[in-house]
Each structure stands twice: as C-alpha cells, then as structure tokens.
Design an enzyme around this catalytic site. Sequence first.
Site, mmCIF file in Angstrom:
data_model
loop_
_atom_site.group_PDB
_atom_site.id
_atom_site.type_symbol
_atom_site.label_atom_id
_atom_site.label_comp_id
_atom_site.label_asym_id
_atom_site.label_seq_id
_atom_site.Cartn_x
_atom_site.Cartn_y
_atom_site.Cartn_z
ATOM 1 N N GLU A 1 6.861 3.147 -8.923
ATOM 2 C CA GLU A 1 5.565 3.579 -9.201
ATOM 3 C C GLU A 1 5.124 2.929 -10.637
ATOM 4 O OE1 GLU A 1 3.792 5.451 -7.164
ATOM 5 O OE2 GLU A 1 5.186 6.560 -6.177
ATOM 6 N N SER B 1 0.757 -1.242 0.096
ATOM 7 C CA SER B 1 -0.011 -0.146 -0.358
ATOM 8 C C SER B 1 0.933 1.307 0.102
ATOM 9 C CB SER B 1 -0.842 0.039 1.273
ATOM 10 O OG SER B 1 -0.080 0.114 2.385
ATOM 11 N N CYS C 1 -5.633 -1.082 7.787
ATOM 12 C CA CYS C 1 -5.703 -2.574 7.771
ATOM 13 C C CYS C 1 -7.115 -3.048 7.030
ATOM 14 C CB CYS C 1 -5.619 -3.280 9.164
ATOM 15 S SG CYS C 1 -7.191 -2.966 10.054
ATOM 16 N N CYS D 1 -1.584 0.448 10.091
ATOM 17 C CA CYS D 1 -3.008 1.143 10.044
ATOM 18 C C CYS D 1 -3.013 2.371 10.783
ATOM 19 C CB CYS D 1 -4.087 0.070 10.464
ATOM 20 S SG CYS D 1 -5.681 0.817 10.437
HETATM 21 ZN ZN ZN Z 1 -7.113 -0.948 11.542
#
Ligand code: ZN
Length: 195
Positions: free
Chosen positions: A93, A21, A181, A149
């Site tokens: 990227e 991510s 998350c 997260c």
């Molecule tokens: Zn979370």
Amino acid sequence: MFIEHNSTSNQSGWIEVICGSMFSGKTEELIRRLRRAQIANQAVEIFKPAIDTRYSENEVVSHNQTTIPSTVVQSAQQILLLTGEVKVVGIDEAQFFDEEIVPVVTELANKGIRVIIAGLDMDYTANPFGPMPALLAKAEFITKVHAICQKCGALANHSYRKTLRPDQVFLGEKEAYEPRCRACFYESMSPRLPR
Ligand code: ZN
C-alpha cells in the site's frame, strides 16, 4: 511471471515496483516474491502504512487471504530504523505514504537491500496516486498487474469508486470499488470528472 534478478555483487540492492488497480493481485504478487526470498533463506521485513487497517494490524493480507507477518509504521522514516540486518524489504500500500518514502527506499537499495513495493498507481479519478510516480521512476523493475473489468470482462487497470465520495483516500473493498477497463471506467466517470 517475474523472475528474480540475480545480483552479481553483494553491494548492490535494487527497487521493484508492483502496481495496478484495486483487485489486480498486487499484494499476492508481493507475497509470492517475499515467500521465495524466505525460501532462499534471506531475512525479510514487510511494512505497511498505519492508514491501511482494513484487515489486520500486523499482517499483510491479500484479497485471497494469503497472509504474511508485517509491521505497521506511522511514517516512511520509521522503516529505516527497523531494517537492521535484512536482505529484502517489502512495502505494501505504498500509495498511502508521503513523498518521504522515495529517499527512504533509495537509501535502502543503496545499502544493498532488495526493496519490493506494491501500490495503486492511480486513484479513483485515474490520476497518479501519492509517491507512486516517483517510485516507478526510481525502480529497476516494474510489473503492472491487471484486474478483470467487472462490466465487460476486459483487462482492467482502473479502480472505479461506486460511491460519490470526493476524498482521494477512502478505504473500501468490493462494496465501494470495482475494477474497470478504460472504456467502462470513463463511460461512468466522465460526467463526474472536472474538465
Ligand atoms: Zn470494461
């Protein structure tokens, strides 16, 4: 920690993909591997697509400001023209390239070049991003890195977009995205996703 594969033949290149991510450390890991190749006296070239102009035209810059000189290309095909005698090619990227990047990296690896690709595996709707699925399928080595997260502190593999813009490509940083998350991502995104 990824340890470099020792090539037994000079004829053979290969493909490595680093995915995850936003804010997961993909670019830091790409730079780490490229620096180690430079220490081993291997000629290194780094490319990124023209679309990603968030920080610097001629450097790959990670979120922690580590930089390495790079070349901005308008198309994947251009990479083939710019990799004369190099041993290692880095691509950052990669999700922003079109599908043409897949035969390009295949050709580079077939020519004996080590190709290290970093890219977002999922877009902000948690769907596969651009050519990444094909690149992951073609790679010899895959590393998935994780962020933390921002809501609960668990491992994060989703990029949560904090604005309601519907376009797949919307360049932004911490003002626009946060790592989440699975549970925290879907808690906020489920009402926004098509069923
Ligand atoms: Zn979370």
